[in-house]
Write an enzyme that holds these catalytic residues in place. Structure first.
Site, short mmCIF file in Angstrom:
data_model
loop_
_atom_site.label_atom_id
_atom_site.label_comp_id
_atom_site.label_asym_id
_atom_site.label_seq_id
_atom_site.Cartn_x
_atom_site.Cartn_y
_atom_site.Cartn_z
N GLY A 1 48.39 -26.43 47.13
CA GLY A 1 48.78 -26.16 48.51
C GLY A 1 47.58 -26.29 49.43
O GLY A 1 46.44 -26.07 48.99
N GLN B 1 42.78 -24.83 56.99
CA GLN B 1 41.77 -25.16 55.98
C GLN B 1 41.09 -26.51 56.23
O GLN B 1 40.08 -26.83 55.62
CB GLN B 1 42.39 -25.18 54.57
CG GLN B 1 42.87 -23.81 54.13
CD GLN B 1 43.45 -23.87 52.73
OE1 GLN B 1 44.61 -24.22 52.55
NE2 GLN B 1 42.63 -23.59 51.74
N CYS C 1 42.10 -20.61 45.81
CA CYS C 1 42.26 -21.16 47.16
C CYS C 1 41.18 -22.21 47.37
O CYS C 1 40.03 -21.98 47.00
CB CYS C 1 42.10 -20.04 48.19
SG CYS C 1 42.20 -20.62 49.89
N LEU C 2 41.56 -23.36 47.94
CA LEU C 2 40.57 -24.44 48.12
C LEU C 2 39.45 -24.05 49.08
O LEU C 2 38.39 -24.66 49.07
CB LEU C 2 41.27 -25.72 48.59
CG LEU C 2 42.20 -26.37 47.56
CD1 LEU C 2 42.94 -27.55 48.18
CD2 LEU C 2 41.44 -26.81 46.32
N HIS D 1 51.16 -17.69 50.05
CA HIS D 1 49.73 -17.95 50.27
C HIS D 1 49.53 -18.89 51.47
O HIS D 1 48.68 -18.64 52.33
CB HIS D 1 49.15 -18.56 48.98
CG HIS D 1 47.69 -18.88 49.04
ND1 HIS D 1 46.75 -18.28 48.22
CD2 HIS D 1 46.98 -19.76 49.80
CE1 HIS D 1 45.55 -18.77 48.50
NE2 HIS D 1 45.66 -19.67 49.44
N GLU D 2 50.32 -19.96 51.53
CA GLU D 2 50.13 -20.96 52.60
C GLU D 2 50.65 -20.46 53.95
O GLU D 2 50.05 -20.75 54.98
CB GLU D 2 50.79 -22.29 52.22
CG GLU D 2 50.29 -22.92 50.92
CD GLU D 2 48.77 -23.07 50.83
OE1 GLU D 2 48.11 -23.20 51.87
OE2 GLU D 2 48.24 -23.02 49.70
N HIS E 1 48.03 -18.43 55.45
CA HIS E 1 46.99 -19.23 56.12
C HIS E 1 47.39 -19.53 57.56
O HIS E 1 46.54 -19.51 58.46
CB HIS E 1 46.78 -20.56 55.39
CG HIS E 1 45.78 -20.51 54.27
ND1 HIS E 1 44.48 -20.07 54.43
CD2 HIS E 1 45.88 -20.86 52.96
CE1 HIS E 1 43.84 -20.15 53.27
NE2 HIS E 1 44.66 -20.62 52.36
#
Ligand code: ZN
Length: 171
Positions: A46, A51, A93-94, A135-136, A139
């Protein structure tokens, strides 16, 4: 298509509430395509617009890691409309490379969002899909997974981040 730079914690854009998307134009489609490419290149499941330093309510996901075309989904203006049960699993997480921490999330999640043409749809998922939706969407609300950890685990993660920053492994 182009690869975008993924920003790392504590970049301020990660803590801003994303602006709703109102124009479903070529620019949005290009952003989404670039986000998919960037997510696959980084081996993530994701990626949200904040991000890549774009403070908009947009994310892309693919819990199959590119194996199943039907799981390649872009969500514009996402909203969580139902959650139930709970699950605890390690999450990454990226924007937090090398940080994997067990986090409690809902077992099932239903979200609604618009596609790149502006049409509303719903997505109902469990396990990793539910975790990814939560999670997304977080963000898009300026919330990072650090905010969802227990105090103890958050301190642990922050110590590890400091160490990685010191050794230059955070860039
Ligand atoms: Zn993330």
């Amino acid at each position: 298509m182009a690869l975008l730079k993924i920003v790392k914690y504590p970049e301020p854009v990660l803590h801003e509430v994303g602006k709703p998307v109102t124009e479903f134009n070529a620019e949005l489609k290009q952003l989404v395509e670039n986000m998919f490419e960037t997510m696959y290149a980084a081996k993530g499941v994701g990626l949200a617009a904040p991000q890549v330093a774009v403070s908009n309510r947009v994310f892309v996901m693919d819990c199959s890691g590119g194996e199943d075309e039907s799981q390649k989904i872009a969500m514009i203006n996402p909203e969580i409309i139902h959650t139930e049960g709970e699950q605890i699993a390690e999450e990454g997480c990226l924007s937090f490379p090398q940080i994997y921490i067990p986090i409690k999330r809902s077992f099932r999640t239903i979200a609604r969002a618009q596609d790149v043409s502006g049409n509303w749809f719903e997505l109902d998922g469990t396990e990793l899909t539910a975790r990814c939706l939560l999670h997304e969407t977080d963000h898009c609300d300026g919330i990072v997974f650090l905010d969802r950890m227990t105090v103890l685990k958050r301190e642990m993660a922050k110590r590890k981040i400091k160490k990685l920053q010191k050794t230059g492994e955070w860039d």
